[in-house]
Design an enzyme around this catalytic site. Structure first.
Site, short mmCIF file in Angstrom:
data_model
loop_
_atom_site.label_atom_id
_atom_site.label_comp_id
_atom_site.label_asym_id
_atom_site.label_seq_id
_atom_site.Cartn_x
_atom_site.Cartn_y
_atom_site.Cartn_z
CE1 TYR A 134 0.12 2.04 4.18
CE2 TYR A 134 1.12 -0.14 4.41
CZ TYR A 134 0.96 1.01 4.79
OH TYR A 134 1.74 1.24 6.08
CE LYS B 187 3.16 3.19 3.14
NZ LYS B 187 3.61 3.55 4.78
CD GLU C 135 10.39 2.01 10.71
OE1 GLU C 135 10.22 3.05 9.82
OE2 GLU C 135 10.11 1.06 10.17
CG LEU D 125 8.37 2.36 4.68
CD1 LEU D 125 8.55 1.32 3.96
CD2 LEU D 125 7.01 2.84 5.26
#
Length: 284
Positions: free
Chosen positions: A32, A146, A178, A202
C-alpha cells in the site's frame, strides 16, 4: 460518498466490491501507499509511486499499470472527489483465488484499490509537539516493504494511545529503529541522526525529503544506528511521516526532552519542509 478506484475504474464507494477470497483480506498479501494532497496538488507523487512499485516487486506482484497510468488515475480520483487538503490511500493485492498459501497462477490478476479523504495538516501538534513512549519492535524483518501486514504496528500504536502518547518509538535489542507509523530522529551535539535505510525500517518519503533538506542547507546529518540511551539523552527528538510531516517529540516515557518544547533543528526543518510543500503546489 465520493468515488473510489478499483483497478482502472472510478465508481461510487457503494458499488465497489472486493471478493471475500481476496488474498489481501486473507493473508495481508499486498502492499500500500499513502500520498498527501495539499491544496489539490499531490506531494512527492513520483517518490511514493517508485516505492509502491518497489514494494510490489519485492513480494512478486506485477502492477498492471505503469507509473504514468497510475498517476493519471490518482489525479482523476482527486479531481472527482474535489480533494483540497487530504490523502490518497492505495493498495494492491495479489488478487482473489481459493485460499492457498502458494501463489495462484498467472490467470489471477492483482487487484488495485484507492480512495481519498480530507485530512487537515496537524498544525496544533506541529507547533507544540507530542508525547511518545518506547516499545519493543516485534515486527518482521522486511520492514522495507510497505506491506499490508501491520498488526505489530497497530499493537504498538494502540499501546502508545493507551498511555496518552502520540507515537511508540520502537527498538530491537536496544537499537532504535523507527516509530509504529513513522521514522524517528534524534538531534545530539548539533547533528541529526536516523536509522539507516535497511530492511529494519521503511525508507519514508518524508524521511527522504528531510535528508535532502539537511544536505542542501548544511545541517549535519547521519544515517547511523543509535541506542535507547541516545534517545533518552537527545537534545531533540522528532518523527516524520506523510501525514505527521515533521513532528516534534517533547516528552518521552514521561520525561521532558530538552526544555519540553520543539527544538531549533526541528523548527528549521519544519520551515524548510513547508517551503517544499509550497513549491510543489506552485508547480501544478
Amino acid at each position: 460518498m465520493g468515488k473510489v478506484l478499483v483497478n482502472n475504474q472510478l465508481m461510487d464507494r457503494t458499488e465497489a466490491i472486493i471478493d471475500i477470497e481476496d488474498r489481501g483480506y486473507q493473508f495481508g498479501d499486498g502492499v500500500y501507499e499513502v500520498i498527501r494532497v495539499y491544496d489539490g496538488a499531490v506531494f512527492t507523487a513520483d517518490e511514493h509511486l517508485d516505492r509502491f512499485f518497489q514494494s510490489a516487486n519485492k513480494i512478486k506482484i506485477d502492477v498492471q499499470f505503469d507509473q504514468k497510468q497510475l498517476l493519471a488515475l490518482i489525479h482523476q480520483l482527486i479531481e472527482e472527489n474535489n480533494v483540497h487538503d487530504g490523502s490518497i490511500y492505495m493498495q494492491l493485492t495479489r488478487g482473489a483465488s481459493p485460499r492457498n498459501h502458494i501463489f495462484p497462477g498467472s490467470e489471477i490478476k492483482p487487484v488495485l484499490t484507492a480512495y481519498t479523504k480530507e485530512v487537515a495538516r496537524p498544525e496544533g501538534n506541529l507547533e507544540t509537539g507530542v508525547k511518545a513512549m518506547i516499545a519493543d519492535d516485534i515486527r518482521w524483518l522486511r520492514c522495507d516493504i510497505k506491506s499490508l501486514n501491520l498488526l505489530p504496528n497497530v499493537l504498538a500504536k494502540q499501546e502508545a494511545t493507551d498511555h496518552g502518547c502520540y507515537e511508540a518509538i520502537l527498538h530491537r535489542d536496544g537499537t532504535v529503529t523507527e516509530g509504529s507509523s513513522s521514522n524517528a530522529y534524534i538531534v545530539k551535539d548539533g547533528k541529526v541522526m536516523t536509522h539507516p535505510a535497511t530492511n529494519l525500517i521503511l525508507n519514508g518519503i518524508t524521511r527522504q525529503v528531510i535528508l535532502k533538506l539537511c544536505q542542501a542547507h548544511q545541517i549535519p546529518v547521519a544515517e547511523e544506528e543509535f541506542q535507547i540511551e541516545d534517545l533518552k539523552t537527545a537534545d531533540e527528538i522528532f518523527i516524520s511521516s506523510t501525514t505527521s510531516e515533521i513532528m516534534p517529540i517533547v516528552e518521552l516515557d514521561g520525561q521532558s526532552i530538552g526544555d519540553g518544547k520543539p527544538g531549533p533543528f526541528t523548527r528549521k526543518l519544519q520551515t524548510l519542509f513547508l517551503k517544499e510543500i509550497e513549491a510543489a503546489k506552485s508547480d501544478v
